[in-house]
Design a protein around this motif. Sequence first.
Motif, short mmCIF file in Angstrom:
data_model
loop_
_atom_site.label_atom_id
_atom_site.label_comp_id
_atom_site.label_asym_id
_atom_site.label_seq_id
_atom_site.Cartn_x
_atom_site.Cartn_y
_atom_site.Cartn_z
N ALA A 131 4.80 -27.16 4.26
CA ALA A 131 4.26 -26.07 3.45
C ALA A 131 5.11 -24.81 3.62
N ILE A 132 5.48 -24.50 4.85
CA ILE A 132 6.30 -23.31 5.12
C ILE A 132 7.67 -23.44 4.45
N ASP A 133 8.26 -24.62 4.52
CA ASP A 133 9.56 -24.83 3.90
C ASP A 133 9.48 -24.63 2.38
N ARG A 134 8.40 -25.10 1.77
CA ARG A 134 8.25 -24.93 0.32
C ARG A 134 8.12 -23.45 -0.03
N ILE A 135 7.42 -22.69 0.79
CA ILE A 135 7.25 -21.26 0.51
C ILE A 135 8.57 -20.53 0.66
N PHE A 136 9.27 -20.76 1.77
CA PHE A 136 10.53 -20.07 1.99
C PHE A 136 11.59 -20.49 0.98
N GLY A 137 11.50 -21.72 0.47
CA GLY A 137 12.49 -22.21 -0.46
C GLY A 137 12.20 -21.87 -1.91
N SER A 138 11.11 -21.18 -2.18
CA SER A 138 10.73 -20.88 -3.56
C SER A 138 11.56 -19.74 -4.13
N ARG A 139 11.70 -19.74 -5.45
CA ARG A 139 12.43 -18.67 -6.13
C ARG A 139 11.64 -17.37 -6.08
N VAL A 140 10.32 -17.46 -6.23
CA VAL A 140 9.52 -16.23 -6.24
C VAL A 140 9.57 -15.53 -4.89
N ASN A 141 9.71 -16.30 -3.81
CA ASN A 141 9.86 -15.67 -2.50
C ASN A 141 11.24 -15.02 -2.37
N ALA A 142 12.27 -15.73 -2.84
CA ALA A 142 13.64 -15.18 -2.77
C ALA A 142 13.77 -13.91 -3.59
N MET A 143 12.99 -13.82 -4.67
CA MET A 143 13.07 -12.65 -5.55
C MET A 143 12.17 -11.52 -5.09
N GLY A 144 11.47 -11.71 -3.95
CA GLY A 144 10.63 -10.65 -3.42
C GLY A 144 9.29 -10.51 -4.10
N MET A 145 8.90 -11.48 -4.90
CA MET A 145 7.63 -11.38 -5.62
C MET A 145 6.43 -11.72 -4.75
N LEU A 146 6.68 -12.24 -3.54
CA LEU A 146 5.59 -12.65 -2.65
C LEU A 146 5.54 -11.83 -1.38
N ASP A 147 6.23 -10.71 -1.32
CA ASP A 147 6.36 -9.95 -0.08
C ASP A 147 7.07 -10.81 0.96
N SER A 148 8.33 -11.10 0.68
CA SER A 148 9.10 -12.00 1.53
C SER A 148 9.23 -11.49 2.95
N VAL A 149 9.16 -10.18 3.13
CA VAL A 149 9.26 -9.62 4.49
C VAL A 149 8.07 -10.04 5.32
N ARG A 150 6.88 -9.91 4.73
CA ARG A 150 5.68 -10.33 5.47
C ARG A 150 5.68 -11.83 5.70
N ASN A 151 6.15 -12.58 4.71
CA ASN A 151 6.25 -14.03 4.89
C ASN A 151 7.13 -14.37 6.09
N SER A 152 8.26 -13.69 6.21
CA SER A 152 9.21 -14.00 7.29
C SER A 152 8.62 -13.70 8.66
N VAL A 153 7.63 -12.84 8.72
CA VAL A 153 6.98 -12.52 9.99
C VAL A 153 5.75 -13.39 10.21
N MET A 154 4.91 -13.48 9.18
CA MET A 154 3.62 -14.14 9.33
C MET A 154 3.72 -15.65 9.42
N LEU A 155 4.57 -16.26 8.60
CA LEU A 155 4.61 -17.73 8.56
C LEU A 155 5.09 -18.35 9.88
N PRO A 156 6.18 -17.85 10.51
CA PRO A 156 6.54 -18.40 11.83
C PRO A 156 5.45 -18.19 12.87
N ALA A 157 4.76 -17.04 12.78
CA ALA A 157 3.67 -16.79 13.73
C ALA A 157 2.53 -17.78 13.51
N GLU A 158 2.25 -18.09 12.25
CA GLU A 158 1.18 -19.05 11.96
C GLU A 158 1.58 -20.46 12.41
N GLU A 159 2.85 -20.82 12.18
CA GLU A 159 3.33 -22.11 12.65
C GLU A 159 3.19 -22.23 14.16
#
Length: 290
Positions: A131-159
């Motif tokens: 699931a994390i790989d799909r999120i990080f690999g998405s275009r909307v994440n790369a384009m900053g539409m999902l708050d990629s900064v928070r994703n980069s912090v929160m997702l590893p912490a959740e994992e």
Amino acid sequence: MQRVVVDPEVPADIANLLRRNGPLLSRFRTGWSPEPKGARLPTPLVISLGITAAMVAAATAVTGASKAFFLVLAGLYATVLTCVYIARKPLPPDSVERVVYRNAQRFRGGYLIVEDFDYGSRDLLSRVQQAIDRIFGSRVNAMGMLDSVRNSVMLPAEEWEIARLLTKLSALRARHHTLARGVRTPEVAAAMAPLERALAASETAVVARVEALERYARHVAAADRALNAQGQVDALLAHLPEYEQLIAETGAARFSAPEIGHLSEDAAQLRRALHDSVRSAHEAFRYLDG
């Protein structure tokens, strides 16, 4: 195969090193160490000369075929010992094995490998990482539409947090199964029942966290599909004047104009769908973030 899970507190360069070397970390867990132990063996040349000298000295006491046999044996024995020395020669301090070993010791407890999980937990952790790989690999994440900064912090912490809970669950399940072996009297069964319910409830809670992460990944995938579709329709709209000119020149306006007009409506609907998908992803993120 799941990857090594590393505590977000571990420095990024060390974390990446540990993730790339899961098999080495598994070898360390079995007790293997690349660090040199005890005094070094003599050099291969010294070994070869020493053994050869001993064999030659023995050969002087005999003659003929026996002497030739001793000399050949001396050469073979020296060669074998040389190979043994080379195989046991300490690795250089900057070798991957020793660098990973030193950092694995330094950050002991800051990473988890496949041996830390039972089979049920490995399956759940694989779902988390996919699931994390799909999120990080998405275009909307790369384009900053999902708050990629928070994703980069929160997702590893959740994992890490899910993995940490799964290791505890794995250890308790293993201990529980060991204690439950053999004949279980009604008294023992009654005493163990609350513990079994506690294990089941804990697993259900962890599964809920995994499913929340997967739900977020599905919303991200939907946003990606909407973004791709919007891009395709926008590309078609860019060529719309050419189609309109062709229709005008051929006199086919009365047949094609309504259908062409729907293209702009489709594009507007896709933009709304993308907006809704991103909004849903943000809502799923907020739920995941507690």
